[in-house]
Write a protein that holds these residues in place. Structure first.
Motif, short mmCIF file in Angstrom:
data_model
loop_
_atom_site.label_atom_id
_atom_site.label_comp_id
_atom_site.label_asym_id
_atom_site.label_seq_id
_atom_site.Cartn_x
_atom_site.Cartn_y
_atom_site.Cartn_z
N UNK A 64 45.22 54.27 31.75
CA UNK A 64 44.88 55.42 32.58
C UNK A 64 45.88 56.52 32.29
N UNK A 65 45.35 57.64 31.75
CA UNK A 65 46.19 58.77 31.36
C UNK A 65 47.26 58.33 30.35
N UNK A 66 46.87 57.44 29.45
CA UNK A 66 47.77 56.98 28.40
C UNK A 66 48.72 55.88 28.80
N UNK A 67 48.69 55.45 30.05
CA UNK A 67 49.61 54.40 30.51
C UNK A 67 48.85 53.08 30.65
N UNK A 68 49.34 52.00 30.06
CA UNK A 68 48.63 50.71 30.15
C UNK A 68 48.74 50.11 31.54
N UNK A 69 47.71 49.34 31.88
CA UNK A 69 47.71 48.69 33.18
C UNK A 69 46.54 47.75 33.31
N UNK A 70 46.19 47.42 34.57
CA UNK A 70 45.13 46.46 34.85
C UNK A 70 44.33 46.92 36.07
N UNK A 71 43.09 46.42 36.14
CA UNK A 71 42.25 46.60 37.33
C UNK A 71 42.32 45.32 38.15
N UNK A 72 42.56 45.47 39.45
CA UNK A 72 42.72 44.33 40.35
C UNK A 72 41.39 44.06 41.06
N UNK A 73 40.88 42.85 40.92
CA UNK A 73 39.66 42.42 41.62
C UNK A 73 40.03 41.21 42.48
N UNK A 74 39.80 41.33 43.80
CA UNK A 74 40.19 40.29 44.74
C UNK A 74 39.00 39.90 45.61
N UNK A 75 38.74 38.60 45.80
CA UNK A 75 37.67 38.18 46.71
C UNK A 75 38.06 38.48 48.16
N UNK A 76 37.08 38.88 48.94
CA UNK A 76 37.26 39.12 50.37
C UNK A 76 36.43 38.10 51.13
N UNK A 77 37.12 37.30 51.98
CA UNK A 77 36.45 36.25 52.76
C UNK A 77 35.99 36.88 54.07
N UNK A 78 34.71 36.85 54.35
CA UNK A 78 34.13 37.48 55.52
C UNK A 78 34.07 36.53 56.71
N UNK A 79 33.57 37.04 57.86
CA UNK A 79 33.59 36.28 59.11
C UNK A 79 32.81 34.97 59.01
N UNK A 80 31.72 34.96 58.27
CA UNK A 80 30.91 33.76 58.16
C UNK A 80 31.35 32.86 57.01
N UNK A 81 32.44 33.19 56.34
CA UNK A 81 32.93 32.39 55.23
C UNK A 81 32.41 32.82 53.87
N UNK A 82 31.44 33.75 53.84
CA UNK A 82 30.94 34.24 52.55
C UNK A 82 31.99 35.12 51.88
N UNK A 83 31.86 35.27 50.60
CA UNK A 83 32.85 36.02 49.83
C UNK A 83 32.17 37.12 49.01
N UNK A 84 32.85 38.23 48.90
CA UNK A 84 32.40 39.32 48.02
C UNK A 84 33.61 39.77 47.20
N UNK A 85 33.34 40.28 46.01
CA UNK A 85 34.40 40.77 45.15
C UNK A 85 34.68 42.23 45.46
N UNK A 86 35.97 42.58 45.51
CA UNK A 86 36.38 43.95 45.82
C UNK A 86 37.23 44.47 44.65
N UNK A 87 36.82 45.58 44.09
CA UNK A 87 37.61 46.26 43.06
C UNK A 87 38.66 47.10 43.78
#
Length: 228
Positions: free
Chosen positions: A138-161
């Motif tokens: 990003x703008x010439x600087x190396x790095x990473x994109x963080x993707x983390x699962x989010x555990x919801x009230x019913x126990x289901x999970x969704x991925x969050x960028x």
């Protein structure tokens, strides 16, 4: 008989323009020479006329085809521009709508219907299943994109960028402020899974090397729904 033929022979010689006592050789008259030349000219004229006719037919075809192609390309460009403008207007309208709660069970049709819309998601981040995608600059600087699962009230999970971080922050311990343990409310945009290009290396989930956001494989690894 011979005596009478001499004056005739002399007259013939004089008529042919010679003074020899012998018979003159026959030569084509000017009329015959002109007729032969005219015939050659006529043949050349026929060939030239036929060549010009064929040339004009190709020119006519080309002159007729060029406007048709230009009209077709212009119409296609106008239609494509109209489609792009309508698409941008639709995306802009969706992005500015009030956020809505994300359904507990998200289907592919739900994602397509609400793409680019803001949604509200409640739950707790599962940092142990965090994924780093990259390297990404990003703008010439190396790095990473963080993707983390989010555990919801019913126990289901969704991925969050969760966005981009510098390479120096690859270790979660170097960014404790991102390691939240309490429930959070995330406002995010619904997006379809991006497509990989031909130059993207294949990810290796076993060694936790992710070169692209592969939603199906990430969701299978984190036991989450295929939504990002």
């Amino acid at each position: 008989m011979l005596a009478r033929g001499k004056p005739f022979q002399a007259a013939l010689c004089r008529f042919a323009g010679g003074h020899s006592r012998h018979a003159a050789k026959w030569q084509p008259t000017g009329f015959q020479r002109r007729s032969y030349a005219q015939r050659l000219d006529e043949d050349d004229s026929v060939l030239e006329t036929e060549w010009k006719r064929q040339l004009m037919s190709w020119k006519t075809l080309g002159l007729f085809t060029i406007p048709v192609i230009a009209f077709g390309l212009g119409t296609w460009q106008a239609q494509r521009l109209k489609w792009k403008m309508e698409l941008l207007d639709d995306v802009n309208d969706r992005m500015h709508r009030p956020p809505i709660p994300l359904p507990l069970r998200v289907s592919a049709s739900e994602i397509a219907r609400n793409e680019f819309r803001r949604v509200l998601v409640h739950g707790v981040f599962d940092h142990a299943a965090e994924v780093l995608v990259g390297p990404r600059a990003m703008e010439g600087e190396p790095g990473f994109i963080v993707v983390t699962p989010l555990v919801r009230e019913d126990g289901s999970r969704v991925l969050v960028n969760r966005g981009w971080i510098r390479r120096e922050l690859k270790d979660p311990k170097s960014r404790p402020e991102s390691q939240l343990d309490e429930p959070v409310t995330v406002v995010a945009f619904v997006r379809r899974a991006p497509r990989d290009n031909a130059f993207t290396p294949t990810s290796d989930p076993q060694s936790s090397e992710w070169f692209s956001i592969d939603v199906p494989r990430m969701a299978a690894r984190a036991n989450a729904q295929e939504v990002l």
